[in-house]
Scaffold this motif. Structure first.
Motif, PDB file in Angstrom:
ATOM      1  N   ALA A 174      24.836  19.432  19.921  1.00  0.00           N
ATOM      2  CA  ALA A 174      26.126  19.598  20.350  1.00  0.00           C
ATOM      3  C   ALA A 174      26.426  18.755  21.373  1.00  0.00           C
ATOM      4  O   ALA A 174      25.748  18.595  22.318  1.00  0.00           O
ATOM      5  CB  ALA A 174      26.144  21.216  20.698  1.00  0.00           C
ATOM      6  N   SER A 175      27.841  18.557  21.415  1.00  0.00           N
ATOM      7  CA  SER A 175      28.289  18.009  22.707  1.00  0.00           C
ATOM      8  C   SER A 175      28.414  18.717  24.111  1.00  0.00           C
ATOM      9  O   SER A 175      28.317  18.279  25.378  1.00  0.00           O
ATOM     10  CB  SER A 175      29.502  17.488  22.528  1.00  0.00           C
ATOM     11  N   LEU A 176      28.767  19.969  23.719  1.00  0.00           N
ATOM     12  CA  LEU A 176      28.900  20.743  24.584  1.00  0.00           C
ATOM     13  C   LEU A 176      28.253  22.279  24.347  1.00  0.00           C
ATOM     14  O   LEU A 176      28.529  22.846  23.246  1.00  0.00           O
ATOM     15  CB  LEU A 176      30.512  21.164  24.984  1.00  0.00           C
ATOM     16  N   VAL A 177      27.528  23.086  25.117  1.00  0.00           N
ATOM     17  CA  VAL A 177      26.906  24.166  24.941  1.00  0.00           C
ATOM     18  C   VAL A 177      27.569  25.362  25.753  1.00  0.00           C
ATOM     19  O   VAL A 177      27.366  25.309  26.833  1.00  0.00           O
ATOM     20  CB  VAL A 177      25.457  24.266  25.029  1.00  0.00           C
ATOM     21  N   SER A 178      28.476  25.918  25.117  1.00  0.00           N
ATOM     22  CA  SER A 178      29.320  26.965  25.930  1.00  0.00           C
ATOM     23  C   SER A 178      28.730  28.245  25.521  1.00  0.00           C
ATOM     24  O   SER A 178      27.954  28.546  24.508  1.00  0.00           O
ATOM     25  CB  SER A 178      30.771  27.112  25.419  1.00  0.00           C
ATOM     26  N   PRO A 179      29.147  29.405  26.209  1.00  0.00           N
ATOM     27  CA  PRO A 179      28.544  30.820  25.862  1.00  0.00           C
ATOM     28  C   PRO A 179      29.091  31.120  24.236  1.00  0.00           C
ATOM     29  O   PRO A 179      28.376  31.750  23.688  1.00  0.00           O
ATOM     30  CB  PRO A 179      29.427  31.741  26.754  1.00  0.00           C
ATOM     31  N   GLU A 180      30.183  30.684  23.878  1.00  0.00           N
ATOM     32  CA  GLU A 180      30.455  30.807  22.493  1.00  0.00           C
ATOM     33  C   GLU A 180      29.532  30.351  21.613  1.00  0.00           C
ATOM     34  O   GLU A 180      29.111  30.517  20.703  1.00  0.00           O
ATOM     35  CB  GLU A 180      31.929  30.278  22.189  1.00  0.00           C
ATOM     36  N   THR A 181      29.201  28.870  22.019  1.00  0.00           N
ATOM     37  CA  THR A 181      28.213  28.159  21.121  1.00  0.00           C
ATOM     38  C   THR A 181      26.817  28.693  21.085  1.00  0.00           C
ATOM     39  O   THR A 181      26.348  29.014  19.997  1.00  0.00           O
ATOM     40  CB  THR A 181      28.134  26.666  21.858  1.00  0.00           C
ATOM     41  N   LYS A 182      26.398  29.234  22.221  1.00  0.00           N
ATOM     42  CA  LYS A 182      25.157  30.005  21.937  1.00  0.00           C
ATOM     43  C   LYS A 182      25.281  31.450  21.140  1.00  0.00           C
ATOM     44  O   LYS A 182      24.259  31.501  20.438  1.00  0.00           O
ATOM     45  CB  LYS A 182      24.689  30.676  23.550  1.00  0.00           C
ATOM     46  N   ASP A 183      26.277  31.850  21.498  1.00  0.00           N
ATOM     47  CA  ASP A 183      26.381  33.312  20.479  1.00  0.00           C
ATOM     48  C   ASP A 183      26.495  32.712  18.886  1.00  0.00           C
ATOM     49  O   ASP A 183      26.169  33.436  18.126  1.00  0.00           O
ATOM     50  CB  ASP A 183      28.113  34.037  20.736  1.00  0.00           C
ATOM     51  N   LEU A 184      27.097  31.787  18.807  1.00  0.00           N
ATOM     52  CA  LEU A 184      27.205  31.269  17.317  1.00  0.00           C
ATOM     53  C   LEU A 184      25.841  30.903  16.778  1.00  0.00           C
ATOM     54  O   LEU A 184      25.489  30.828  15.575  1.00  0.00           O
ATOM     55  CB  LEU A 184      28.204  30.142  17.329  1.00  0.00           C
ATOM     56  N   CYS A 185      25.022  30.153  17.738  1.00  0.00           N
ATOM     57  CA  CYS A 185      23.829  29.906  17.363  1.00  0.00           C
ATOM     58  C   CYS A 185      23.011  30.842  16.943  1.00  0.00           C
ATOM     59  O   CYS A 185      22.116  31.072  16.097  1.00  0.00           O
ATOM     60  CB  CYS A 185      23.256  28.856  18.540  1.00  0.00           C
ATOM     61  N   ILE A 186      23.023  32.083  17.704  1.00  0.00           N
ATOM     62  CA  ILE A 186      22.326  33.335  17.396  1.00  0.00           C
ATOM     63  C   ILE A 186      22.552  33.850  16.196  1.00  0.00           C
ATOM     64  O   ILE A 186      21.711  34.220  15.521  1.00  0.00           O
ATOM     65  CB  ILE A 186      22.209  34.246  18.786  1.00  0.00           C
ATOM     66  N   ALA A 187      23.892  33.991  16.142  1.00  0.00           N
ATOM     67  CA  ALA A 187      24.276  34.678  14.774  1.00  0.00           C
ATOM     68  C   ALA A 187      24.098  33.922  13.649  1.00  0.00           C
ATOM     69  O   ALA A 187      23.921  34.532  12.572  1.00  0.00           O
ATOM     70  CB  ALA A 187      25.693  34.992  15.040  1.00  0.00           C
ATOM     71  N   SER A 188      23.875  32.489  13.552  1.00  0.00           N
ATOM     72  CA  SER A 188      23.811  31.979  12.492  1.00  0.00           C
ATOM     73  C   SER A 188      22.444  31.529  12.296  1.00  0.00           C
ATOM     74  O   SER A 188      22.109  30.869  11.054  1.00  0.00           O
ATOM     75  CB  SER A 188      24.753  30.558  12.468  1.00  0.00           C
ATOM     76  N   GLY A 189      21.430  31.696  13.024  1.00  0.00           N
ATOM     77  CA  GLY A 189      20.012  31.606  12.696  1.00  0.00           C
ATOM     78  C   GLY A 189      19.630  30.180  13.176  1.00  0.00           C
ATOM     79  O   GLY A 189      18.681  29.680  12.567  1.00  0.00           O
TER      80      GLY A 189
ATOM     81  N   ASP B 276      26.940  25.917  12.908  1.00  0.00           N
ATOM     82  CA  ASP B 276      26.685  27.294  12.742  1.00  0.00           C
ATOM     83  C   ASP B 276      26.910  27.565  11.178  1.00  0.00           C
ATOM     84  O   ASP B 276      26.308  28.521  10.715  1.00  0.00           O
ATOM     85  CB  ASP B 276      27.626  27.970  13.812  1.00  0.00           C
ATOM     86  N   ARG B 277      28.136  27.010  10.557  1.00  0.00           N
ATOM     87  CA  ARG B 277      28.567  27.327   9.345  1.00  0.00           C
ATOM     88  C   ARG B 277      27.462  26.814   8.312  1.00  0.00           C
ATOM     89  O   ARG B 277      27.031  27.741   7.272  1.00  0.00           O
ATOM     90  CB  ARG B 277      29.813  26.658   8.897  1.00  0.00           C
ATOM     91  N   VAL B 278      26.799  25.794   8.603  1.00  0.00           N
ATOM     92  CA  VAL B 278      25.981  25.282   7.775  1.00  0.00           C
ATOM     93  C   VAL B 278      24.665  26.015   7.688  1.00  0.00           C
ATOM     94  O   VAL B 278      24.017  26.612   6.783  1.00  0.00           O
ATOM     95  CB  VAL B 278      25.406  23.737   8.014  1.00  0.00           C
ATOM     96  N   SER B 279      24.198  26.298   8.847  1.00  0.00           N
ATOM     97  CA  SER B 279      22.934  27.389   9.278  1.00  0.00           C
ATOM     98  C   SER B 279      23.123  28.664   8.497  1.00  0.00           C
ATOM     99  O   SER B 279      22.407  29.095   7.634  1.00  0.00           O
ATOM    100  CB  SER B 279      22.577  27.525  10.625  1.00  0.00           C
ATOM    101  N   ARG B 280      24.239  29.185   8.753  1.00  0.00           N
ATOM    102  CA  ARG B 280      24.828  30.619   8.160  1.00  0.00           C
ATOM    103  C   ARG B 280      24.806  30.472   6.852  1.00  0.00           C
ATOM    104  O   ARG B 280      24.125  31.441   5.966  1.00  0.00           O
ATOM    105  CB  ARG B 280      26.202  31.000   8.696  1.00  0.00           C
ATOM    106  N   ASP B 281      25.516  29.663   6.113  1.00  0.00           N
ATOM    107  CA  ASP B 281      25.372  29.376   4.719  1.00  0.00           C
ATOM    108  C   ASP B 281      24.254  28.994   3.914  1.00  0.00           C
ATOM    109  O   ASP B 281      23.786  29.815   3.025  1.00  0.00           O
ATOM    110  CB  ASP B 281      26.360  28.215   4.276  1.00  0.00           C
ATOM    111  N   LEU B 282      23.102  28.444   4.509  1.00  0.00           N
ATOM    112  CA  LEU B 282      21.863  28.058   4.101  1.00  0.00           C
ATOM    113  C   LEU B 282      20.927  29.473   4.144  1.00  0.00           C
ATOM    114  O   LEU B 282      20.299  29.606   3.271  1.00  0.00           O
ATOM    115  CB  LEU B 282      20.974  27.100   4.938  1.00  0.00           C
ATOM    116  N   ARG B 283      21.105  30.236   5.436  1.00  0.00           N
ATOM    117  CA  ARG B 283      20.290  31.191   5.501  1.00  0.00           C
ATOM    118  C   ARG B 283      20.842  32.313   4.488  1.00  0.00           C
ATOM    119  O   ARG B 283      19.726  33.101   4.249  1.00  0.00           O
ATOM    120  CB  ARG B 283      20.446  31.855   6.900  1.00  0.00           C
TER     121      ARG B 283
END
Length: 168
Positions: free
Chosen positions: A89-104, A66-73
């Motif tokens: 990802a080893s685990l996809v939690s609701p938090e992971t989903k939110d991070l994915c959406i927010a970081s592109g 998420d940090r890599v994607s956010r920084d690149l975008r």
């Protein structure tokens, strides 16, 4: 006609996984695979050359997906921003989903997965991107000649030719 060369950047937590994924992705003749050991190396490369797909990892302590994607975008010094990001990802939690959406992040693949599955997903993303670009036609190119509305005064018709009225 030969397929265009597509560049795939791989930045994952484990060097062994990076080697395996790079080897499988490189089995496609039209793919140029570039493995990276750090986010800094990836950003530096992307400032110089376009990348079509970035494969990154949530399990990396120093370069989490998420940090890599956010920084690149957000990096304005990268000239080509039409790349896609696939995160592992080893685990996809609701938090992971939110991070994915927010970081592109465009897609998440749950580990463990087959490297061949990653290859299929990368090919699918590239094919979908190529199809969407091929189908794009600017509106102004289709309407190069403007109709003459001077004969209508201040009333502009919705259609340029007569349409029959519906009968009920």
């Amino acid at each position: 006609m030969a397929e265009p060369v597509r560049t795939i950047a791989v930045l994952v937590a484990n060097p062994a996984l990076s080697s395996i994924l790079s080897m499988v992705l490189a089995s496609v003749p039209s793919f140029r695979v570039r493995p990276f050991e750090s986010e800094l190396a990836l950003v530096t490369y992307m400032r110089l050359a376009p990348v079509d797909v970035v494969v990154t990892d949530f399990d990396s302590a120093s370069a989490r997906a998420d940090r890599v994607s956010r920084d690149l975008r957000a990096d304005q010094s990268i000239p080509h921003h039409d790349y896609q990001v696939i995160a592992l990802a080893s685990l996809v939690s609701p938090e992971t989903k939110d991070l994915c959406i927010a970081s592109g992040i465009d897609e998440v693949i749950v580990k463990p997965m087959s490297p061949k599955y990653l290859l299929e997903r990368v090919q699918s993303r590239i094919a979908r991107r190529a199809a969407s670009l091929a189908g794009y036609r600017p509106v102004r190119a289709a309407t190069s000649r403007r109709p003459d509305f001077s004969q209508y005064g201040n009333v502009i018709p919705l259609w340029t030719r007569e349409r029959p009225l519906p009968t009920h």
